[in-house]
Design a protein around this motif. Structure first.
Motif, PDB file in Angstrom:
ATOM      1  N   GLN A  27      -2.579  -1.999  -3.334  1.00  0.00           N
ATOM      2  CA  GLN A  27      -3.718  -1.190  -2.931  1.00  0.00           C
ATOM      3  C   GLN A  27      -3.280   0.269  -2.871  1.00  0.00           C
ATOM      4  OE1 GLN A  27      -4.889  -3.030   0.821  1.00  0.00           O
ATOM      5  NE2 GLN A  27      -4.026  -4.869  -0.085  1.00  0.00           N
ATOM      6  N   ASN A  56      -9.931   2.253   6.626  1.00  0.00           N
ATOM      7  CA  ASN A  56      -9.648   1.217   7.620  1.00  0.00           C
ATOM      8  C   ASN A  56      -8.307   1.444   8.311  1.00  0.00           C
ATOM      9  OD1 ASN A  56     -12.015   0.009   6.912  1.00  0.00           O
ATOM     10  ND2 ASN A  56     -11.092  -1.640   5.724  1.00  0.00           N
ATOM     11  N   HIS A  65      -3.910   1.736   6.354  1.00  0.00           N
ATOM     12  CA  HIS A  65      -5.106   1.371   5.601  1.00  0.00           C
ATOM     13  C   HIS A  65      -4.904   0.040   4.878  1.00  0.00           C
ATOM     14  CE1 HIS A  65      -6.436   5.282   6.563  1.00  0.00           C
ATOM     15  NE2 HIS A  65      -5.686   5.926   5.685  1.00  0.00           N
ATOM     16  N   ASP A  66      -5.932  -0.782   4.909  1.00  0.00           N
ATOM     17  CA  ASP A  66      -5.889  -2.057   4.210  1.00  0.00           C
ATOM     18  C   ASP A  66      -7.315  -2.505   3.953  1.00  0.00           C
ATOM     19  OD1 ASP A  66      -4.728  -4.282   3.007  1.00  0.00           O
ATOM     20  OD2 ASP A  66      -3.238  -4.496   4.607  1.00  0.00           O
ATOM     21  N   ASP A  67      -7.478  -3.551   3.120  1.00  0.00           N
ATOM     22  CA  ASP A  67      -8.829  -4.016   2.842  1.00  0.00           C
ATOM     23  C   ASP A  67      -9.408  -4.731   4.058  1.00  0.00           C
ATOM     24  OD1 ASP A  67      -8.099  -6.870   2.751  1.00  0.00           O
ATOM     25  OD2 ASP A  67      -7.148  -6.393   0.842  1.00  0.00           O
ATOM     26  N   ASP A  68     -10.721  -4.963   4.054  1.00  0.00           N
ATOM     27  CA  ASP A  68     -11.384  -5.488   5.242  1.00  0.00           C
ATOM     28  C   ASP A  68     -10.900  -6.889   5.597  1.00  0.00           C
ATOM     29  OD1 ASP A  68     -12.556  -6.422   2.909  1.00  0.00           O
ATOM     30  OD2 ASP A  68     -14.528  -6.687   3.824  1.00  0.00           O
ATOM     31  N   CYS A  86     -13.229  -1.263  10.223  1.00  0.00           N
ATOM     32  CA  CYS A  86     -13.100  -2.345   9.247  1.00  0.00           C
ATOM     33  C   CYS A  86     -14.292  -2.297   8.296  1.00  0.00           C
ATOM     34  CB  CYS A  86     -13.019  -3.688   9.972  1.00  0.00           C
ATOM     35  SG  CYS A  86     -12.779  -5.102   8.870  1.00  0.00           S
ATOM     36  N   ILE A 145      -7.587  -6.532   7.431  1.00  0.00           N
ATOM     37  CA  ILE A 145      -7.802  -5.982   8.779  1.00  0.00           C
ATOM     38  C   ILE A 145      -8.356  -7.057   9.710  1.00  0.00           C
ATOM     39  CG2 ILE A 145      -9.210  -4.341  10.097  1.00  0.00           C
ATOM     40  CD1 ILE A 145      -6.938  -2.947   8.719  1.00  0.00           C
ATOM     41  N   GLN A 171     -15.893  -2.362   4.250  1.00  0.00           N
ATOM     42  CA  GLN A 171     -15.647  -3.120   3.036  1.00  0.00           C
ATOM     43  C   GLN A 171     -14.855  -2.316   2.014  1.00  0.00           C
ATOM     44  OE1 GLN A 171     -19.202  -4.780   1.364  1.00  0.00           O
ATOM     45  NE2 GLN A 171     -18.104  -6.292   0.155  1.00  0.00           N
ATOM     46  N   ASN A 176       0.839  -1.196   0.000  1.00  0.00           N
ATOM     47  CA  ASN A 176       0.000   0.000   0.000  1.00  0.00           C
ATOM     48  C   ASN A 176       0.873   1.245   0.000  1.00  0.00           C
ATOM     49  OD1 ASN A 176       0.796   0.228   2.765  1.00  0.00           O
ATOM     50  ND2 ASN A 176      -0.830  -1.216   3.291  1.00  0.00           N
ATOM     51  N   GLY A 203     -12.532  -0.099   2.536  1.00  0.00           N
ATOM     52  CA  GLY A 203     -11.120  -0.155   2.909  1.00  0.00           C
ATOM     53  C   GLY A 203     -10.384   1.160   2.900  1.00  0.00           C
TER      54      GLY A 203
END
Length: 828
Positions: free
Chosen positions: A482, A734, A781-784, A727, A787, A729, A463, A731
């Motif tokens: 990402q 997040n 930050h990251d996707d759900d 968290c 996380i 969806q 990321n 992202g």
């Protein structure tokens, strides 16, 4: 913040702390929404600044004003979360917002008489006559060259017309929507813009002045020409051929002809030309020249120094070129007629190429015209492009004179010819920052670990964390799984011209460490190899490549430079620094970053150790010996929990709570049923070991939850842990914040446990800071899905370490314990 709002906050704090918690959570949700909106607006402005989008200046002004309003709302939500702590934030913001607005503002129009000016006086009224009229007026005053008489309908008349019909707002609303890469939309918008002008009424006072002047010029039955003379016309930007003229006009039709010339500002070609030069609509008001028609036998143009001279021995030192056609010159300037071309040596005015026998204009007349043109070059001091006509009595008329402009050649970021034959290994990626870069792939899973990155690397990472900013001078390009063009790093990358592509799921598998690649970010592609087979660059060349650069030929780009200092330049980079404070904010972007970081920090301290505000919490009953209470903020529990004082894990709907609980309740952990996991330090202090229940709320752990948010305060033994997370969806917002403090062991034992936790978390991509026995960690930050995995890991980590400090002694292999834990995770 108004006193009434402060009083309400203090009232809730004293008498309804649960309501205050929910208000704080709602403000946090709105803060995250506004933060995202601000970053999108900044990204939109940067797209224009760095040449990705060609837009009207009205859009720049609108985006800046919208950004200022949105940042103000963002600050307001932060103040709702903590009214006292950020009371002075708006004062600092107001100053920077003022600077930003002033940097993009357009001066208020001058609406002062005279509205109609004699042509010879055109240069005596500042810029209100436009470029064409100003030049002709100067020729009339300072030379004896033949220029037709006439009048100028000034730019004050244009502004008077616009304001009297209340058109400025409607024009700007349409101009905001213009995109040069959408020709169909542009044609439709152009029609709407011109319709506003054509259908508007000319104010009576202005109409009278124009009609009286027209009747004077038309004495003897002469027809009139109404010609454009915009402010920017015939200056550094010539606007040659962009605006229209109305010919053979009778006095009765002069008002309609004038409106038609004004509406010519909004033809697609005129709009595109003005936008490319970065000029605002209000900065290019339309003046118009009304003069008698010349009954032309022949007409044409003269270049006193031809920018594209013919190839001939006598042309080496530059030539004066005359182009002529029979009749009026419209066929020449429109490109529908083949002109007679005559070339003269500039110094002697001797013909460089023999004159054809079928010449449109006799040789003596051409020589006289060349002499006049050189006089105009002397008058204006630069080579001139002169429009002329000759009537039936062989009289010459100078109709226009302007500088000869040569076009600048824009440098291309990536020429597809350079890439011919190279294999595409990745395609259809999203461009976060345009550009073109080659280098050797260096895979770094987490951007916090880039300090040892080799110079000239094409970084492949998960990321776009802000830590990348500090190594930007070592990068040739970035490929991320990402990220977003609205991220902080993407903004900095655009400023430095660093190519960045995102949304590349297969980045790590497709781009191996050590592979030589070329990234063409604008097209979203990665090629195997490098143009010419050479990827290496000398350090000086690479550093030159990352200096802030501007898209060639972009007028908006050039003028936005000053404004972007107050809009997008990011100076608050380190949230832990003492300079991370309102008084050090230098741009609207700084305020966005400050509000976001502090908003997250406010949620991190949502519930104090006392648990104040959790009176409505429900106790969670489970096989684990944990005294845990859950407060539902919004959709954090299933409807099955309604009316219950005690709930089970099956009643929990919160995604982050489920993920954490998965780790806490793992069968890899042995819980001692006779030893409840509660706050033993408080138990000792409050009761001296007598008379307090182990599941008392004063000693318990807490979870404050919504469907996508969780604030978990774990009080296990003699230490305190806090997990604060979002968290969703999507992202984009997040994060995980984690804090671990205290313990029942000696200082050395507590230090060893922190070392173990640090080793585990760093391997999972967390950013770590330790002060004394306090560890703070943050996951970017990251996707759900990612996380949730990290939260499950934290749950297992909390369970495994709740009493670990009591079993650690000097010399223990902390890294080995961390490696064992990582193996445990892989088996989970």
């Amino acid at each position: 913040m108004p006193l009434k709002e402060l009083f309400r906050h203090w009232t809730y704090q004293a008498f309804a702390p649960g309501t205050l918690l929910r208000n704080k959570y709602n403000a946090f949700k709105e803060l995250l929404r506004l933060d995202d909106a601000c970053l999108e607006l900044i990204a939109d402005l940067e797209e224009i600044h760095y040449g990705r989008e060609k837009a009207d200046w009205a859009r720049v002004v609108w985006l800046t004003e919208e950004l200022g309003s949105t940042v103000r709302e963002l600050i307001g939500q932060l103040q709702v979360m903590s009214p006292v702590r950020y009371m002075d934030l708006l004062e600092y913001f107001t100053k920077i917002e003022f600077y930003a607005r002033m940097a993009v503002s357009v001066p208020e129009p001058e609406i002062i008489p005279p509205f109609v000016i004699p042509l010879e006086e055109a240069g005596l009224h500042g810029g209100r006559s436009g470029g064409k009229a100003r030049n002709l007026g100067r020729i009339l005053r300072e030379t004896s060259l033949p220029v037709p008489s006439g009048v100028v309908v000034s730019t004050s008349a244009f502004h008077y017309f616009i304001e009297s019909n209340d058109l400025r707002g409607r024009l700007d609303n349409l101009l905001c929507r213009l995109r040069l890469d959408r020709p169909d939309d542009m044609a439709e918008l152009s029609g709407e813009l011109r319709g506003l002008i054509i259908n508007a009424a000319v104010p009576e006072r202005l109409a009278d002045e124009i009609e009286i002047a027209a009747m004077e010029l038309a004495r003897g039955g002469r027809l009139l020409a109404v010609r454009s003379s915009a402010v920017a016309e015939d200056g550094e930007a010539s606007f040659a051929g962009q605006y229209g003229s109305e010919l053979n006009v009778r006095p009765a039709g002069v008002l309609d002809a004038w409106k038609s010339v004004v509406a010519g500002k909004y033809t697609p070609r005129a709009l595109a030309y003005r936008i490319m030069h970065g000029l605002a609509d209000a900065e290019t008001p339309m003046a118009a020249i009304i003069m008698p028609m010349v009954d032309a036998e022949a007409s044409g143009v003269v270049y006193t120094r031809d920018p594209s001279p013919p190839a001939c021995a006598a042309c080496a030192d530059g030539v004066l070129s005359v182009f002529a056609v029979p009749g009026a010159g419209e066929s020449l300037v429109s490109g529908t007629a083949v002109a007679q071309s005559v070339y003269y040596r500039r110094g002697s005015l001797r013909r460089a190429v023999p004159l054809r026998e079928d010449a449109v204009v006799p040789a003596p007349t051409l020589r006289r015209l060349a002499t006049m043109a050189m006089e105009l070059e002397t008058l204006f001091g630069v080579p001139q492009d002169v429009e002329w006509a000759v009537d039936g009595r062989n009289r010459l008329h100078i109709l226009q004179s302007r500088p000869v402009l040569t076009a600048a050649v824009a440098e291309e970021a990536a020429d597809e010819r350079q890439l011919a034959g190279m294999q595409v290994v990745l395609d259809a990626a999203d461009c976060a920052s345009p550009g073109f870069g080659s280098g050797v792939v260096c895979q770094v899973e987490h951007c916090a670990e880039v300090d040892d990155l080799p110079e000239g690397s094409v970084l492949v990472t998960r990321n776009l964390g802000p830590a990348l900013t500090r190594v930007i001078d070592r990068l040739s390009a970035v490929v991320a799984r990402q990220g977003s063009r609205a991220s902080h790093f993407a903004s900095v990358a655009r400023e430095f011209g660093l190519p960045v592509i995102v949304g590349v799921e297969q980045a790590f598998s497709a781009l191996a460490d050590g592979m030589e690649v070329t990234v063409d970010a604008a097209r979203g592609r990665v090629y195997s190899g490098c143009p010419g087979g050479v990827c290496g660059l000398e350090r000086e060349e690479r550093l030159a490549g990352v200096r802030p650069r501007v898209h060639a030929g972009g007028g908006v780009t050039r003028r936005m430079g000053k404004a972007m200092q107050h809009i997008s330049r990011l100076t608050l980079l380190d949230a832990q620094s003492e300079t991370f404070a309102p008084r050090y904010c230098r741009s609207l972007h700084d305020f966005v970053r400050f509000a976001h970081e502090k908003g997250v920090a406010e949620m991190f301290s949502l519930v104090g150790r006392s648990g104040r505000g959790l009176a409505g919490a429900k106790q969670l009953r489970s096989p684990l010996p944990i005294a845990l209470y859950v407060l539902n903020l919004e959709d954090g529990l299933f409807p099955t929990a309604a009316g219950k004082k005690e709930i089970t894990p099956d009643d929990v709907r919160s995604v982050p709570m489920w993920a954490l609980w998965f780790g806490l309740s793992s069968d890899k952990v042995q819980w001692h049923q006779g030893l409840p996991a509660m706050d033993w330090e408080s138990f000792d202090r409050v009761s001296a070991g007598v008379g307090v229940r182990a599941d008392s709320q004063d000693l318990a752990s807490y979870a404050v939850v919504s469907h996508t948010y969780m604030h978990f305060m774990a009080r296990f033994g003699y230490h305190l842990s806090v997990v604060d997370t979002l968290c969703e969806q999507s992202g984009k917002n997040n994060y995980i914040n984690f804090r671990f403090k205290g313990g029942g062991g000696t200082p050395e034992q507590r230090s060893l446990r922190l070392g173990f936790i640090r080793s585990v978390l760093e391997k999972q991509g967390f950013f770590i800071q330790i002060r004394g026995d306090l560890l703070d960690a943050r996951h970017p930050h990251d996707d759900d899905t990612a996380i949730q995995k990290q939260l499950a890991m934290l749950g297992l980590l909390l369970a495994r370490t709740r009493l670990m400090d009591m079993t650690l002694f000097e010399g223990v292999d902390v890294d080995g314990l961390a490696a064992d834990f990582m193996t445990l995770l892989e088996d989970e």
